[in-house]
Design a protein around this motif. Sequence first.
Motif, PDB file in Angstrom:
ATOM      1  N   THR A 434      65.120 -33.436  79.369  1.00  0.00           N
ATOM      2  CA  THR A 434      64.244 -32.480  80.059  1.00  0.00           C
ATOM      3  C   THR A 434      64.937 -31.892  81.274  1.00  0.00           C
ATOM      4  O   THR A 434      64.909 -30.678  81.510  1.00  0.00           O
ATOM      5  CB  THR A 434      62.939 -33.171  80.481  1.00  0.00           C
ATOM      6  OG1 THR A 434      62.248 -33.625  79.314  1.00  0.00           O
ATOM      7  CG2 THR A 434      62.048 -32.218  81.271  1.00  0.00           C
ATOM      8  N   MET A 435      65.581 -32.743  82.070  1.00  0.00           N
ATOM      9  CA  MET A 435      66.265 -32.247  83.266  1.00  0.00           C
ATOM     10  C   MET A 435      67.424 -31.325  82.901  1.00  0.00           C
ATOM     11  O   MET A 435      67.636 -30.298  83.558  1.00  0.00           O
ATOM     12  CB  MET A 435      66.744 -33.421  84.113  1.00  0.00           C
ATOM     13  CG  MET A 435      65.611 -34.219  84.739  1.00  0.00           C
ATOM     14  SD  MET A 435      66.146 -35.350  86.050  1.00  0.00           S
ATOM     15  CE  MET A 435      67.161 -36.481  85.131  1.00  0.00           C
ATOM     16  N   MET A 436      68.153 -31.680  81.874  1.00  0.00           N
ATOM     17  CA  MET A 436      69.274 -30.841  81.463  1.00  0.00           C
ATOM     18  C   MET A 436      68.783 -29.479  80.986  1.00  0.00           C
ATOM     19  O   MET A 436      69.461 -28.461  81.137  1.00  0.00           O
ATOM     20  CB  MET A 436      70.068 -31.527  80.353  1.00  0.00           C
ATOM     21  CG  MET A 436      70.781 -32.805  80.787  1.00  0.00           C
ATOM     22  SD  MET A 436      71.981 -32.550  82.111  1.00  0.00           S
ATOM     23  CE  MET A 436      73.211 -31.574  81.259  1.00  0.00           C
ATOM     24  N   THR A 437      67.589 -29.447  80.417  1.00  0.00           N
ATOM     25  CA  THR A 437      67.056 -28.203  79.841  1.00  0.00           C
ATOM     26  C   THR A 437      66.342 -27.343  80.871  1.00  0.00           C
ATOM     27  O   THR A 437      66.521 -26.122  80.909  1.00  0.00           O
ATOM     28  CB  THR A 437      66.078 -28.534  78.694  1.00  0.00           C
ATOM     29  OG1 THR A 437      66.748 -29.329  77.723  1.00  0.00           O
ATOM     30  CG2 THR A 437      65.551 -27.254  78.053  1.00  0.00           C
ATOM     31  N   ASP A 469      55.148 -30.163  84.593  1.00  0.00           N
ATOM     32  CA  ASP A 469      54.700 -31.536  84.762  1.00  0.00           C
ATOM     33  C   ASP A 469      55.742 -32.511  84.220  1.00  0.00           C
ATOM     34  O   ASP A 469      56.051 -33.540  84.855  1.00  0.00           O
ATOM     35  CB  ASP A 469      53.365 -31.732  84.032  1.00  0.00           C
ATOM     36  CG  ASP A 469      52.671 -33.011  84.450  1.00  0.00           C
ATOM     37  OD1 ASP A 469      52.679 -33.319  85.656  1.00  0.00           O
ATOM     38  OD2 ASP A 469      52.128 -33.700  83.575  1.00  0.00           O
ATOM     39  N   ILE A 470      56.307 -32.195  83.054  1.00  0.00           N
ATOM     40  CA  ILE A 470      57.296 -33.098  82.464  1.00  0.00           C
ATOM     41  C   ILE A 470      58.558 -33.138  83.302  1.00  0.00           C
ATOM     42  O   ILE A 470      59.189 -34.191  83.438  1.00  0.00           O
ATOM     43  CB  ILE A 470      57.611 -32.675  81.003  1.00  0.00           C
ATOM     44  CG1 ILE A 470      58.585 -33.687  80.373  1.00  0.00           C
ATOM     45  CG2 ILE A 470      58.186 -31.273  80.937  1.00  0.00           C
ATOM     46  CD1 ILE A 470      58.863 -33.414  78.922  1.00  0.00           C
ATOM     47  N   LEU A 471      58.930 -32.026  83.942  1.00  0.00           N
ATOM     48  CA  LEU A 471      60.124 -32.015  84.778  1.00  0.00           C
ATOM     49  C   LEU A 471      59.885 -32.817  86.057  1.00  0.00           C
ATOM     50  O   LEU A 471      60.770 -33.562  86.508  1.00  0.00           O
ATOM     51  CB  LEU A 471      60.537 -30.589  85.119  1.00  0.00           C
ATOM     52  CG  LEU A 471      61.811 -30.446  85.959  1.00  0.00           C
ATOM     53  CD1 LEU A 471      62.993 -31.155  85.292  1.00  0.00           C
ATOM     54  CD2 LEU A 471      62.153 -28.972  86.197  1.00  0.00           C
ATOM     55  N   GLN A 472      58.718 -32.669  86.659  1.00  0.00           N
ATOM     56  CA  GLN A 472      58.401 -33.464  87.845  1.00  0.00           C
ATOM     57  C   GLN A 472      58.489 -34.953  87.523  1.00  0.00           C
ATOM     58  O   GLN A 472      59.080 -35.734  88.267  1.00  0.00           O
ATOM     59  CB  GLN A 472      56.994 -33.126  88.354  1.00  0.00           C
ATOM     60  CG  GLN A 472      56.871 -31.749  88.979  1.00  0.00           C
ATOM     61  CD  GLN A 472      55.513 -31.530  89.604  1.00  0.00           C
ATOM     62  OE1 GLN A 472      54.981 -32.387  90.291  1.00  0.00           O
ATOM     63  NE2 GLN A 472      54.918 -30.367  89.347  1.00  0.00           N
TER      64      GLN A 472
END
Length: 1303
Positions: A434-437, A469-472
């Motif tokens: 997720t963070m990479m994207t 939300d998923i990135l947080q």
Amino acid sequence: MGDTSTQQKNRSPYLDSETGAFNNIETDSLRKLLEPINNASYQDERGCMDGTRTQIINDTILWATKSLNQDITLKNSDFDGMMWIYGMAGIGKSAIAHSICRRLDESKQLGGCFFCRRDDPALSETKSVLPTLIFGVAVIFGPYRNQVAQALRDDPQLASGELFVSSLQSLEDHPPQTLVLVVDAFDECGEPTTRKKLLEHLLKACRQNRWLKAIVISRPEDDIRAFFNSNGVVGRDLGQDDNNRTDIQHFTRVRMKMVADKLQVSQHPEPWIGERRLGHIVNRSGGLFIFVETLYQYLMKYRNPKSPLDRLLGGPSEEARIELQKLYLAAIESRVNSEEAESRLVARAVVGVAPHRALRDETIAALTGLEVGTVTSWVDDLGPLLYRDHATQGGIRVRHISILEYFTGPFCPLDFRVDVKQADMELSMCSLQTMMTELRFNICGLEASHLPNSDIQNLSKRVQERVSDILQYSCLHWSTHLYANPDPASKEVCELLDTFLRGERFLYWLEVLSVMGKVPAAIVALRKIIACNRKFNENTINLAQDALRFVLSFLAPISTSAPHIYLSALPFTPSESSLWTTVHKSFPKLIKVTEGRMKKWPRIGDLWKGHASNIIDIAYSPDGLNVASGSVDKTVRIWDASTGAPVGEPLKGHTSSVMSVTYSPDGQSIASGSADNTIRLWDAATGSPTGEPLTGHTAPVMSVAYSPNGRNIVSGSRDNTIRIWDVTMGKPIGEPATGHTDVVTSVAYSPDGQHIVSGSWDNTIRIWDAATGAPLGEPLKGHDDGVESVAYSPDGRKIVSGSRDRTIRIWDTNTGTPVGKPLEGHVYSVTSVAYSPNGRNIVSGSTDKKIRIWDTATGKPIAEPLIGHTAPVMSVAYSPDSRSIVSGSRDNTIRRWDVSTGIPTGEPVMGHIDVVTSVAYSSDGQHIVSGSLDNTIRIWDAATGIQVGEPLMGHNDGVESVAYSPDSQKIISGSRDRTIRIWDAATGIPVGEPLKGHTHDVKSVAYSPDGLNIASRSYDNVIRIWEAATGALVGELLKGYTELVMSNAYSPDSRYIVSGSEDGIIQVWDVATGSPIGEPLDAHIGGVTGIAYSPDGRNIVSSSEDCTIRIWDAATGTPVGEPLTGHTNAVGSVAYSPDGRNIVSVSYDRTIRIWDAATRAPVGHPLKGHTQTITSVAYSPDGQRIVSGSSDGTTCVWSVQEMLNTDRTVSSRNLSQILDKVLLNSSGSISASSVALDSKSMDSEGWVRCDEGILLWVPEDCRRGVTSHAIRTLPPDAQQRCVRLDFTNFKYGKEWADVYHDA
């Protein structure tokens, strides 16, 4: 007992009669400062069903709301200000709490409430509870609101515990009726240590304020029970409630009727739930309301609930816990296919994230890669066990914490059990992906770089809109999932992690944490990765260490302003770091550090530098991750124990030397005692002061120590007393303990907290009762001089003491008698002693500059002493694992030692570590030599500033003077060890034996200009002349001279030596005869500190303690013109330029001045850069450079040309307007491509400011260098090095985002 998905009720604030209409502005201000948790309050519809739990609710309300002049004491409670209600999981505690809060709110007596939840980070941290309760009381009671507001205006960083208690204590009025605080599910909040601290605050507040009461509701956990029992609050056990069966029967009857009514269950030929079946359900519930509530939710999933109910009631009844687990299993089996991989994946995700944050259906779907509908169906199917919490935007939660425990526990069948290890593995992978994207540059679209995050309007709203939300979630918790699984990481995870740590996304991650106010999470995350050295390969660990160094080094700008991750942190990142080499092409419009940029992170050195003065005390944090130090520079510093890197900025607040530092047992606080007579408490995580200073001592506080439970601090002082302090109240307990007749130098608690030991300059050690402060037994006597340090052994059976009598003694705590003979080995005072945590060894530090380790069983030293400090060792401390020792010294440094090897950890640091006493250029101008009180001589490449070869070592004491031979082939040095040494300049090898003869320190050495002789001057008041080739003594000058000679120099023809003495007299001597020539010159009214001939031999220049410089005619001895004035303190040294046109002088005012030798006028502005006395100065042979040495331990090179050139240019017009206000005020040639800053434009925290706000931040180790005129510091990567900045392409302010270029 209530609908768990109901929204929180919005309470209306009680408008007290004293203030009338509520001041919304002040409330908003308090809300911003206190940050109360909004969803921590009670929910109206989650209370008990009408007709149930009436006895316990009524009893509690009666106790809570009694009039202040009544005396109603609830049974089972010995203390009337606090109530504890407890019971097993599922018995209905929270429903009771909601009902109590609703009743109190109706009578306007609910001061505040906090409903804890283990699966919600905001509701599971004890640090959130008090601010929320404080806000609640402030809203309802005007006078308290005013006190809190004023306290926060005085000190916005005031800790919540101190704020809570002190504000209540300051109240002159109290409410007309009791106010009650309610904390529910307290066992789901924090850890035992933090829970205890919170309960202490509540208890103290209630005991001191009769109008305030507190109700705590929890499971009967051991730590909670122990606290209440020890404080006379026995509590009420819901399991022993006489009305429990009646209540649960009523609850069951109502819930089953609801099932029948909603599902239209046929009541023929007999009622669906008759008395017999009702009794079966109640029996199986075992008194747990959660059983009945779950059964209700379970049956509602069926069209006809009769069959599933019959199945559940079939078979023999078992204990309540097992019946509840059988019900959970039935709810799962009826709706979830155990062989469905998707169901298992969703379960692992929901349960895996539960301890951290409840996530929505969409976020769970994104994490797992499933369709949202699949997640939604799974949650709906498990409706009896799960619900969507509207307070967290629909986050999926378990209806009761016991459901979460069941999913992961051994009683859940393997088909449905959640494998937590696998869940963490999957979630770590999903989070990294997720963070990479999703991470990207300037994710929140910040328009300008001038504002700190705290001043950006609606930043939190931007975060919610722009950071998914998923990135947080991923940014905060990826490392926790990765760390939780101890198995070696997969190749895919390692590759992802490597790419993340070395690339731009690492910076974007910090950007998200910055705007979320969660930057400390980065330190925790990276330390977790580093700790997993068996999980990852060496390359990954190195990348994580590189990343951690970045965060620790630039914590201030990263936390303060997201744009300054790029504008201020990235430019100062070492040019060879993995992060910089990967990302720098994407950021072409940054400031460039053209001089003084580090190539690599400072090595894990064997000494840590940062304090500006002597280090007096040092302490490890309980987890061993950090070290705290206190210094004469009035600051406390925190260091990363593994790297020696400073963590954040120095802790400032004391107005005099910090004499003692110590960590609290939980590691959350630091206490410091100071010569300003106060004790200060600091938040160890943020470095912010907590509360007001503790005042009471009338002289410097020499030592502080926490009690093992963290409640109290003991302090010893120069006022000869010992004080015990209540940490919560910030007040002394009782009167000072008296008995010592001299300074109390050291205090410590016994491991069980029952006793205190103190050491004093009265030569004794005393033991005190920690509860009463009374002395126990007679003083321990045996030392022949003052006791400097005392410590308990880990088992509390022994005390160790270190003394000025050079010995260490061990004492039996029960008898007060010495154990064995004194430990002898130090040759000067023993300043510090400590036991290793494993109890096997004792470490001692001494003014003999050595550290010794002793075997506690034999009393013998282990191996050789640890040698490295160049000044007295003032403090030593063991790491918690007993494997390392840290030491603090008056040489301003900290060293870390490996206990097993007895050598410093890491690699030696290049450069001098003590006063640089003397500097000189080689005659060819290619090298510079420097001598130091660290006993070494170093040779430097004059062009690059790089050290040439190893230090020249041989002197046994400080080097006072160095000089090159005229042909540059030899170096000569004079030392405090009373010898002169000659060295081969090319090899660094000593030439012959040391020259001996002086009976005191050798202060000066010089080659005669013809190279044939060497002159040495000593405090024995003799100038000796030696033959350079043989080292033979060929003559003596000044023999019989009574005045102390402070300076001397050869004439250019080598025939004469001129000397300057303490009485202000200058005398010329004939080298051949040793006789004085002519009359002495009564030159100055202070000592002649420096003297030199002009290159043509016609003039002599002298400098003096009277702050002046004089030029003399060498032939006649008459002064040439008036004295040269301008220095504001004693002038220490002078020298002519090679062409004789200029004179350079250095002063105790820390400046260098250049003068026109003919006109005697100053040339340009004073050169500034050294932070302490400048000891030595010399011209380069071509006259283009000046080199200086200083007591600050540095050697600096200065450009004469820049001093003589008065032009100043900048390139861009807009940049010029900024630079005009921040440039160093210098007559040097400074362009936008080589900028030094004016120190006045930089605040104490390193921020350079312009009219619009913050321009950039400068790291602490660059602040001196960037405001210095020096063009180079030796070595160039020294901690206090010269720094120059190139602003040519710098983008800042509203153009800041242009620093980024998508490569």
